[in-house]
Design an enzyme around this catalytic site. Structure first.
Site, short mmCIF file in Angstrom:
data_model
loop_
_atom_site.label_atom_id
_atom_site.label_comp_id
_atom_site.label_asym_id
_atom_site.label_seq_id
_atom_site.Cartn_x
_atom_site.Cartn_y
_atom_site.Cartn_z
N GLU A 30 10.35 -15.90 -29.52
CA GLU A 30 10.62 -14.48 -29.24
C GLU A 30 10.12 -13.66 -30.41
OE1 GLU A 30 11.91 -12.29 -26.84
OE2 GLU A 30 11.62 -10.79 -28.43
N CYS A 78 9.50 -9.29 -14.15
CA CYS A 78 10.53 -8.65 -13.34
C CYS A 78 9.98 -7.32 -12.85
CB CYS A 78 11.81 -8.45 -14.16
SG CYS A 78 13.16 -8.01 -13.06
N GLY A 97 18.29 -15.76 -21.24
CA GLY A 97 18.86 -16.21 -19.96
C GLY A 97 18.12 -17.42 -19.40
N LYS A 98 16.80 -17.29 -19.27
CA LYS A 98 16.04 -18.41 -18.70
C LYS A 98 15.98 -19.56 -19.70
CE LYS A 98 13.38 -15.24 -15.89
NZ LYS A 98 13.75 -14.01 -16.64
N CYS A 129 8.39 -16.12 -24.23
CA CYS A 129 8.97 -14.77 -24.43
C CYS A 129 10.44 -14.89 -24.04
CB CYS A 129 8.30 -13.76 -23.51
SG CYS A 129 6.52 -13.70 -23.68
N ALA A 130 11.23 -15.47 -24.91
CA ALA A 130 12.51 -16.02 -24.45
C ALA A 130 13.71 -15.08 -24.58
CB ALA A 130 12.81 -17.32 -25.20
N GLY A 131 13.62 -14.04 -25.43
CA GLY A 131 14.79 -13.18 -25.61
C GLY A 131 15.10 -12.35 -24.38
N PRO A 132 16.37 -12.12 -24.05
CA PRO A 132 17.58 -12.50 -24.76
C PRO A 132 18.07 -13.92 -24.46
CG PRO A 132 18.15 -11.10 -22.91
CD PRO A 132 16.66 -11.20 -22.92
N ASP A 181 5.09 -14.37 -32.57
CA ASP A 181 4.27 -13.57 -31.66
C ASP A 181 3.55 -14.55 -30.74
OD1 ASP A 181 2.31 -12.14 -30.38
OD2 ASP A 181 1.75 -10.96 -32.13
#
Ligand code: SAM
Length: 462
Positions: free
Chosen positions: A305, A401, A285-286, A280-283, A331
């Site tokens: 993403e 988060c 940062g990680k 789940c990479a967007g946007p 997905d």
């Protein structure tokens, strides 16, 4: 403990009392435009504000004043609305939404920024006249004068006096919806609760992150940034990151230290060779930090993403690295890869964001606890996909988060109960200096660590 109330100077665009036909000043017009977009159209204040400051040509002191006006009004909006309803003697739903936003801005000037009465009221009345119409100026003037009849502490004490439940009174005192206070109370010792909530009212200092292999910590320090306590890649920066050339060129990123630690922990835990996946990479940062760390070991990262516009942001975050950038729109619950493909997978799942309230001033009032049930289903599905995606000996990191137990330990416990080939790893083994790790996982907190309230659990798949 930060609270609204530091005295601010209003911009010196005009120094006069109320005058029929007087023009509103530029910072208040810009703040009003942003607030209307936030409350009327669901826009994000940080994005809207950046565009509006640029379009309005506001810089320096005017930009700082406008930013505080927008962010402070958004952060304390739930409290201000209760004060305004009491001062107006009517439900705010009976007023035109634009008038309510004008009143909110006036209230923050009076109670949060302690701008003197005549300046705050006359400037807000001018704004009302110009943006809504002459007919509402009497009402705006009268309501704001009532608001100014007490300071914020006195208003809050008055509101809290009607609360019979201690947690409801605490929610009022700390400017949070009650359901968020209850979620915090479920995971924190009682004597830390108020400090944790107060920390959400303290705007976070931006944190920069280098791009391993392209820039280093030294590149952050020469900007005057202070090294982070635990991340060797990060430094806190008191300036405006978007004004830094290396930030604009993506050679330096902006990323909370908690997020840096999540990527670092996974990279340190990887035990076998093979590609890495950010599910789940967007946007991005990680993904950008993981891409740099994987590259240093001769491995590659796939960044997946669901949302196309957020996938494009990953591309931008990776821009400092030479191609290939393996960004795919997918997905995560319907894998576009074969089981057992990866040596490491990060599932940084969509969540309520309750751990980043200090960075997103509007979000505490906008979040609906009703979304939790659907989110938890998605979070479990994504963790299952992540576990399926790693090869034997591979490692999975589950991160949110949010400190809400429904999104953290309960997701982990439920999914692990279905699996026999998954072992929990101790985050303390890869983040040995980070305090407060009691179980296997780590829950960071703004009031303890100075980071967002990230949760991280690590697993090895046999
Ligand atoms: C918490 S954010 C990830 C933040 C990101 N890891 C970073 O550090 O920049 C969660 C992301 O998951 C995405 N998402 C939501 N549902 C998804 C799904 N089914 N598959 C993949 N990504 C999804 C959201 O669009 C959002 O960008």
């Amino acid at each position: 403990v930060h609270r609204p109330g530091g005295r601010r100077q209003a911009p010196r665009h005009k120094a006069r009392g109320p005058q029929p036909g007087a023009r509103a000043d530029a910072p208040r017009i810009v703040a009003f435009t942003v607030l209307r977009a936030v409350n009327g159209d669901g826009a994000y204040p940080n994005i809207e504000l950046a565009h509006a400051l640029r379009d309005g040509g506001l810089t320096g002191r005017d930009a700082a004043f406008t930013t505080e006006l927008v962010n402070g009004t958004c952060r304390f909006q739930g409290t201000y609305d209760r004060i305004l309803a009491a001062a107006a003697g009517r439900a705010l739903g009976t007023l035109q939404p634009a008038v309510v936003d004008v009143l909110r801005l006036g209230t923050h000037q009076l109670l949060g920024m302690r701008i003197p009465l005549h300046a705050a009221v006359s400037a807000t009345v001018d704004l009302a006249r110009e943006r809504v119409g002459e007919r509402v100026t009497g009402l705006v003037n009268a309501v704001l004068r009532k608001v100014a009849g007490a300071d914020l502490d006195a208003w809050v004490a008055r509101l809290a006096a009607s609360e019979t439940e201690p947690l409801a009174a605490l929610a009022t005192r700390t400017h949070h919806p009650e359901w968020i206070v209850r979620a915090y109370a479920d995971v924190l010792p009682a004597d830390e609760l108020e400090a944790a909530l107060a920390a959400n009212n303290e705007p976070a200092t931006p944190t920069l992150v280098c791009r391993p292999g392209v820039t280093s910590l030294d590149d952050l320090l020469v900007l005057g940034a202070e090294p982070c306590e635990w991340s060797p890649f990060g430094a806190r920066y008191a300036g405006v990151p978007s004004e830094v050339e290396d930030v604009r060129g993506a050679r330096i990123g902006v990323q909370d230290e908690g997020s840096q630690l999540v990527a670092l922990a996974l990279a340190r835990a990887v035990a076998v060779p093979g590609p890495w996946l950010d599910l789940c990479a967007g946007p991005g940062g990680k993904a950008a930090l993981l891409h740099g760390l994987a590259r240093e070991r001769g491995e590659s990262l796939v960044a997946a993403e669901l949302a196309p516009h957020r996938a494009r942001l990953i591309d931008r975050a990776l821009a400092a690295y030479p191609p290939p950038h393996n960004v795919i729109c997918a997905d995560g619950t319907r894998p576009a890869w074969l089981p057992g493909t990866f040596a490491a997978v990060l599932a940084d799942v969509p969540c309520t964001g309750l751990g980043a309230l200090r960075r997103r001033p509007e979000s505490r009032w906008r979040r609906d606890p009703g979304v939790l049930a659907d989110l938890v289903v998605l979070q479990r599905a994504l963790l299952r996909t992540a576990l399926d995606a790693v090869c034997p000996g591979g490692v999975v990191a589950y991160a949110t988060c949010s400190p809400h137990p429904a999104e953290t330990t309960e997701v982990v416990d439920a999914v692990l109960a279905e699996r026999e080939n998954v072992r929990r790893l101790r985050t303390a083994d890869v983040l040995p200096d980070v305090p407060g790790q009691t179980g296997d996982a780590v829950q960071l907190w703004p009031h303890r660590h100075g980071t967002d309230a990230m949760f991280l659990a690590l697993f090895a798949v046999d």
